[in-house]
Enzyme design. Structure first.
Site, PDB file in Angstrom:
ATOM      1  N   ARG A 153       0.850  -1.190   0.000  1.00  0.00           N
ATOM      2  CA  ARG A 153       0.000   0.000   0.000  1.00  0.00           C
ATOM      3  C   ARG A 153       0.882   1.236   0.000  1.00  0.00           C
ATOM      4  O   ARG A 153       1.938   1.252   0.622  1.00  0.00           O
ATOM      5  CB  ARG A 153      -0.905   0.020   1.234  1.00  0.00           C
ATOM      6  N   TYR A 209      -1.053  -3.339  -7.210  1.00  0.00           N
ATOM      7  CA  TYR A 209      -0.925  -4.066  -5.941  1.00  0.00           C
ATOM      8  C   TYR A 209      -2.295  -4.112  -5.250  1.00  0.00           C
ATOM      9  O   TYR A 209      -2.981  -3.085  -5.127  1.00  0.00           O
ATOM     10  CB  TYR A 209       0.110  -3.391  -5.011  1.00  0.00           C
ATOM     11  N   LYS A 217      -9.719  -2.002   1.436  1.00  0.00           N
ATOM     12  CA  LYS A 217      -9.338  -0.863   2.275  1.00  0.00           C
ATOM     13  C   LYS A 217     -10.118   0.391   1.883  1.00  0.00           C
ATOM     14  O   LYS A 217     -10.500   1.190   2.729  1.00  0.00           O
ATOM     15  CB  LYS A 217      -7.836  -0.611   2.152  1.00  0.00           C
ATOM     16  N   HIS A 219     -10.790  -2.018  11.359  1.00  0.00           N
ATOM     17  CA  HIS A 219      -9.725  -2.911  10.872  1.00  0.00           C
ATOM     18  C   HIS A 219      -9.576  -4.065  11.869  1.00  0.00           C
ATOM     19  O   HIS A 219      -8.602  -4.140  12.600  1.00  0.00           O
ATOM     20  CB  HIS A 219      -8.431  -2.080  10.781  1.00  0.00           C
ATOM     21  N   SER A 239      -1.515  -3.643  10.144  1.00  0.00           N
ATOM     22  CA  SER A 239      -1.230  -4.580   9.055  1.00  0.00           C
ATOM     23  C   SER A 239      -0.001  -5.436   9.374  1.00  0.00           C
ATOM     24  O   SER A 239       0.982  -4.934   9.920  1.00  0.00           O
ATOM     25  CB  SER A 239      -0.953  -3.802   7.769  1.00  0.00           C
ATOM     26  N   ALA A 240      -0.099  -6.712   9.009  1.00  0.00           N
ATOM     27  CA  ALA A 240       1.012  -7.657   9.152  1.00  0.00           C
ATOM     28  C   ALA A 240       1.464  -7.839  10.610  1.00  0.00           C
ATOM     29  O   ALA A 240       2.653  -7.963  10.896  1.00  0.00           O
ATOM     30  CB  ALA A 240       2.190  -7.254   8.252  1.00  0.00           C
ATOM     31  N   CYS A 241       0.504  -7.818  11.548  1.00  0.00           N
ATOM     32  CA  CYS A 241       0.810  -8.082  12.969  1.00  0.00           C
ATOM     33  C   CYS A 241       0.121  -9.355  13.443  1.00  0.00           C
ATOM     34  O   CYS A 241      -0.123  -9.523  14.642  1.00  0.00           O
ATOM     35  CB  CYS A 241       0.364  -6.910  13.830  1.00  0.00           C
ATOM     36  N   GLY A 242      -0.265 -10.227  12.513  1.00  0.00           N
ATOM     37  CA  GLY A 242      -0.779 -11.531  12.928  1.00  0.00           C
ATOM     38  C   GLY A 242      -2.293 -11.633  13.043  1.00  0.00           C
ATOM     39  O   GLY A 242      -2.789 -12.536  13.711  1.00  0.00           O
ATOM     40  N   LYS A 243      -3.045 -10.738  12.384  1.00  0.00           N
ATOM     41  CA  LYS A 243      -4.507 -10.844  12.465  1.00  0.00           C
ATOM     42  C   LYS A 243      -5.007 -12.151  11.861  1.00  0.00           C
ATOM     43  O   LYS A 243      -5.879 -12.804  12.414  1.00  0.00           O
ATOM     44  CB  LYS A 243      -5.195  -9.678  11.732  1.00  0.00           C
ATOM     45  N   ASP A 294      -9.744  -9.422   8.760  1.00  0.00           N
ATOM     46  CA  ASP A 294      -9.195  -8.080   8.497  1.00  0.00           C
ATOM     47  C   ASP A 294     -10.164  -6.929   8.750  1.00  0.00           C
ATOM     48  O   ASP A 294      -9.750  -5.884   9.218  1.00  0.00           O
ATOM     49  CB  ASP A 294      -8.696  -8.015   7.049  1.00  0.00           C
ATOM     50  N   ARG A 322       1.694 -12.097  -0.955  1.00  0.00           N
ATOM     51  CA  ARG A 322       0.340 -12.351  -0.453  1.00  0.00           C
ATOM     52  C   ARG A 322      -0.306 -13.585  -1.076  1.00  0.00           C
ATOM     53  O   ARG A 322       0.050 -13.996  -2.178  1.00  0.00           O
ATOM     54  CB  ARG A 322      -0.551 -11.150  -0.803  1.00  0.00           C
TER      55      ARG A 322
END
Ligand code: OXD
Ligand code: MN
Length: 589
Positions: free
Chosen positions: A71, A199, A208, A228, A250-254, A279, A373
């Site tokens: 992003r 992307y 988003k 989110h 983002s990218a913290c293990g959700k 998400d 991804r």
């Protein structure tokens, strides 16, 4: 041939076609035959590659330009007539100026190309939560990804023909020129324009852009919330299921938390976890005064590196069919995919995400991009909950806020009440990740994990949270977690993954009023023995460190929150009061 009888839709599509000048217009009805034919086009032009159809049936490989892998927050703008309506945390441009500027870029951008018109729904069509959008694009990747990530089909077209309102989403990859890349939101016109990117986060406009930025704006107007957040269902045999939402940057293990596998010890006690979303949550107050959530998406757009049969077997199994892999490494021997820490056998005869020959065991560069991804249908997930597909909201017991913090933040604590929880969410900070362009690992304030996704002034967004709290007679309890605290040797102290269930069960016990808690300056912490750590190799000393509230660290935190708050002209008094209380309590430590 258009299947649409809604004149607004036809007029808008005609206008956009006159602007972008495609060779042909194709309406997407979501049928298998149509998507198959479009896929064949992408294979012919090599826009996408087909992977091993025995091992990965229906799976495709896609690669973006190396300058277009995440992003782009600097190029993401909110265009409201008044600058203050976008607020100090968003990039603002006057709407007319942006339409003019992007209009020039869109002019003729689809010459010689096909224009695809994708009617889609976020949420199950016909439910209270559903919102319809139409994305126009010149990218087959977008068409096939939207067919996974959103609901595309005849019922959406029927709803439009019956007069449903819709978000106007225009995308063109143009020349993927990063100097002229823009992702622009016009909340006052219910419109999104995105150009010069391919992307996912910048171009799958239902995610988003609609479900969060436009969604949060609509939520404020209409009295609901777009967040989110993942949604998780926790069941114990013989007891009512419980539902939990979690907001993490983002990218913290959700995705991992949303699909967690309970440790054996809890499975034996009859615990079961299922996934509703990984998400985005849309939340509305029910007639009973509780907060109800749905996942408006239809698929997962997850970070691949780090996903493996240990960390997240459910995600691995979800991606075994009908999935698009982007910017991962390829194994040329069997035409499958690979990414860092998928397993211990990187392919020797491989190709990295840039398309260069790559000898995994010997390479000194990564095979997959850190933000590579998978785009996978939610229906593939072995633990998807039934409530996902009905699209009816589930009542939320607990909301979790969390960040990636090496220091300062304890493993888990509870807010004293709703407003204190809003304060905790507003004060959240996290280390930046590869999900957005820019430096990785820098602590930044990311309130409610919505910093890049709030479509209006965040001060008003905080006020909206406070107002929603006032309308609920039985609001969810709010918690803060940090799975990422490290010791003096920079090693993680908490095992994370499935063991995060231990913290969630403590929260649910708190929600049920089954246990007491200990007051700390930050909120309410578990009393000794209440967090079940049976079977973990965790000494009392480490456990203490996981929960420590260090005075010097928190003096710095308070200063950081104050600095962040200073960006705003005014903030709800509930938040500034809570900060003053925290400051005083830290000083008294
Ligand atoms: C995502 C993100 O892709 O937050 O979900 O970047
Ligand atoms: Mn996200």
């Amino acid at each position: 041939m258009t299947m649409i009888t809604n004149q607004f839709v036809n007029d808008w599509v005609k206008e956009m076609a006159e602007l972008t000048k495609p060779e042909e217009i194709i309406w997407i009805d979501g049928s298998e035959e149509q998507l198959e034919a479009i896929k064949q086009d992408a294979l012919t032009t090599k826009e996408m590659l087909e992977l091993n159809q025995e091992k990965l049936p229906g799976c495709l490989y896609y690669r973006t330009k190396p300058t277009d892998v995440a992003r782009d927050e600097k190029r993401t703008v909110i265009c409201t007539r008044r600058k203050e309506d976008a607020g100090p945390t968003n990039n603002w441009v006057d709407p007319q100026e942006m339409y003019d500027k992007m209009g020039k870029l869109f002019d003729g951008s689809m010459k010689g190309r096909k224009m695809y018109v994708i009617p889609f729904s976020m949420g199950v069509v016909g439910t209270e939560f559903s919102k319809i959008g139409i994305e126009i694009t010149d990218s087959i990747y977008v068409v096939l990804s939207m067919a996974i990530m959103t609901r595309v089909g005849r019922d959406v077209i029927d709803a439009l023909n019956a007069g449903a309102d819709f978000t106007k989403c225009l995308h063109s990859k143009a020349d993927i020129n990063e100097q002229e890349k823009y992702i622009a939101h016009f909340p006052e016109d219910n419109t999104i324009w995105s150009i010069n990117s391919a992307y996912g986060g910048n171009v799958l406009l239902g995610k988003k852009c609609l479900a969060l930025r436009i969604g949060s704006y609509l939520g404020k107007q209409e009295g609901w919330m777009a967040e989110h957040m993942l949604i998780l269902k926790v069941e114990k045999e013989g007891e009512e299921p419980k539902y939990v939402c979690g907001a993490f940057p983002s990218a913290c293990g959700k995705t991992n938390l949303a699909m967690l596998t309970p440790p054996e010890y809890f499975k034996e006690q009859g615990y079961k976890v299922s996934t509703i979303g990984d998400d985005i949550s849309w939340l509305r107050i029910g007639e009973d005064g509780r907060l109800y959530a749905v996942n408006p998406e239809n698929g997962f757009f997850g970070v691949a590196p780090g996903t493996n049969m240990k960390s997240n077997p459910n995600a691995m199994l979800t991606t075994m069919k009908g999935t698009i892999f982007t910017n991962v490494a390829r194994n040329l021997d069997d035409n499958t995919v690979w990414w860092e820490s998928m397993d211990k056998n990187p392919p020797a005869n491989g190709e990295d995400w840039l398309g260069n020959p790559w000898n995994g065991p010997e390479a000194d560069v990564k095979g997959a991009h850190p933000n590579s991804r998978f785009t996978a249908p939610a229906a593939n997930c072995p633990i998807i909950a039934d409530e996902f597909s009905t699209g009816e909201g589930v009542p939320i017991s607990a909301i979790i806020f969390g960040g990636r913090r090496a220091k300062a933040e304890p493993l888990v604590y509870q807010a004293k009440d709703w407003n204190h929880g809003v304060f905790i969410g507003s004060a959240m900070a996290s280390e930046t990740t590869a999900a957005a362009n820019g430096q990785v690992g820098v602590v930044r304030h990311d309130p409610m994990a919505m910093l890049p996704f709030c479509g209006y002034n965040m001060a008003e967004y905080f006020q909206h949270w406070i107002d929603m709290g006032k309308k609920m007679t039985n609001p969810p309890k709010i918690f803060h977690v940090n799975w990422f605290r490290t010791d003096e040797n920079d090693q993680f102290m908490w095992p994370g993954f499935g063991d995060n269930l231990r913290a969630i069960l403590w929260m649910l016990d708190r929600c049920d009023g089954k246990i007491d808690a200990e007051e700390t300056p930050l909120g309410l912490a578990p009393k000794k023995g209440d967090l079940d750590v049976t079977g973990l190799d965790l000494s009392d000393e480490v456990l203490e460190k996981l929960f420590a509230v260090n005075k010097a660290d928190w003096e710095a935190e308070v200063e950081g929150i104050q600095e962040f708050y200073d960006k705003f002209d005014s903030l709800p008094v509930e938040l500034t009061d809570a900060l003053a209380t925290l400051k005083a309590e830290i000083e008294a430590l």
